[in-house]
Design a protein around this motif. Structure first.
Motif, short mmCIF file in Angstrom:
data_model
loop_
_atom_site.label_atom_id
_atom_site.label_comp_id
_atom_site.label_asym_id
_atom_site.label_seq_id
_atom_site.Cartn_x
_atom_site.Cartn_y
_atom_site.Cartn_z
N HIS A 67 0.84 -1.20 0.00
CA HIS A 67 0.00 0.00 0.00
C HIS A 67 0.88 1.26 0.00
O HIS A 67 0.61 2.21 -0.73
CB HIS A 67 -0.93 -0.03 1.21
CG HIS A 67 -1.80 1.18 1.34
ND1 HIS A 67 -2.82 1.45 0.45
CD2 HIS A 67 -1.78 2.19 2.24
CE1 HIS A 67 -3.40 2.59 0.80
NE2 HIS A 67 -2.78 3.04 1.89
N ARG A 109 2.31 1.80 -3.46
CA ARG A 109 1.31 2.39 -4.37
C ARG A 109 1.14 3.88 -4.11
O ARG A 109 1.05 4.68 -5.05
CB ARG A 109 -0.02 1.67 -4.23
CG ARG A 109 -0.13 0.42 -5.06
CD ARG A 109 -1.56 -0.08 -5.16
NE ARG A 109 -2.15 -0.42 -3.87
CZ ARG A 109 -2.01 -1.58 -3.26
NH1 ARG A 109 -1.30 -2.53 -3.80
NH2 ARG A 109 -2.59 -1.79 -2.09
N ARG A 122 4.12 5.74 -5.52
CA ARG A 122 4.05 5.84 -6.98
C ARG A 122 3.05 6.90 -7.41
O ARG A 122 3.30 7.65 -8.35
CB ARG A 122 3.67 4.48 -7.58
CG ARG A 122 4.84 3.55 -7.66
CD ARG A 122 4.48 2.37 -8.50
NE ARG A 122 5.62 1.48 -8.59
CZ ARG A 122 5.52 0.19 -8.82
NH1 ARG A 122 4.34 -0.37 -8.99
NH2 ARG A 122 6.59 -0.56 -8.89
N ARG A 123 1.90 6.95 -6.75
CA ARG A 123 0.91 7.97 -7.07
C ARG A 123 1.47 9.36 -6.83
O ARG A 123 1.28 10.27 -7.63
CB ARG A 123 -0.36 7.76 -6.23
CG ARG A 123 -1.47 7.12 -7.01
CD ARG A 123 -2.77 7.12 -6.23
NE ARG A 123 -2.96 5.75 -5.76
CZ ARG A 123 -3.27 5.39 -4.55
NH1 ARG A 123 -3.46 6.28 -3.61
NH2 ARG A 123 -3.40 4.13 -4.23
#
Length: 160
Positions: free
Chosen positions: A143, A146, A149-150
């Protein structure tokens, strides 16, 4: 278990840790540290979970080696990740906080481990609990990966 019975386990742990360290060294150059932490935590959880399945010292020694592979990925990768988070600032505070959280977790494990093993019932229960904790840690790391990366994507989009 007497101390003489623990020596082969500790010996396999130490020797396999040294050998595995040299074998996986190139992985740290090829893969992102977060990915190595996630994979290492899953491998450690598997080593712990499977340790109670087959009774016997050879199976246990194999599971120790599996756990050591995961640990050899997680520990250096987590130090790399901490240094990345410090972004050139004095990294001592970042490493101190990281090691403090490790100390709290290790202390909790030392306290609750004997309680779990003292419970009557299914012998695999303590191993299942620690394996689930490791698996949940790898899910939380995925999580985090992610989210990072966002953040990188939106940051790059805003600078274009």
């Amino acid at each position: 278990m007497s101390m003489t019975n623990k020596r082969p386990i500790l010996g396999v742990y130490f020797i396999s840790g040294l050998l595995i360290m040299f074998l996986v060294r190139r992985l740290f150059e090829a893969y992102e540290s977060t990915a190595l932490i996630i994979k290492g935590m899953i491998i450690m959880a598997i080593g712990l979970l499977f340790s109670w399945i087959i009774p016997g010292k050879w199976w246990l020694l194999f599971c120790v080696i599996v756990f050591t592979v995961g640990e050899t990925l997680v520990l250096p990768a987590s130090d790399i990740k901490v240094s990345i988070y410090s972004r050139g600032k004095p990294s001592g505070a970042y490493f101190g906080l990281s090691k403090m959280s490790f100390g709290i977790g290790a202390s909790a494990g030392s306290f609750f481990g004997p309680i779990l093993f003292g419970l009557d019932g299914w012998a695999g229960f303590p191993w299942l609990v620690v394996s689930l904790m490791g698996a949940s840690g790898s899910i939380l790391m995925a999580h985090l990966k992610r989210k990072e990366r966002r953040r990188q994507y939106y940051s790059a989009a805003n600078h274009s």
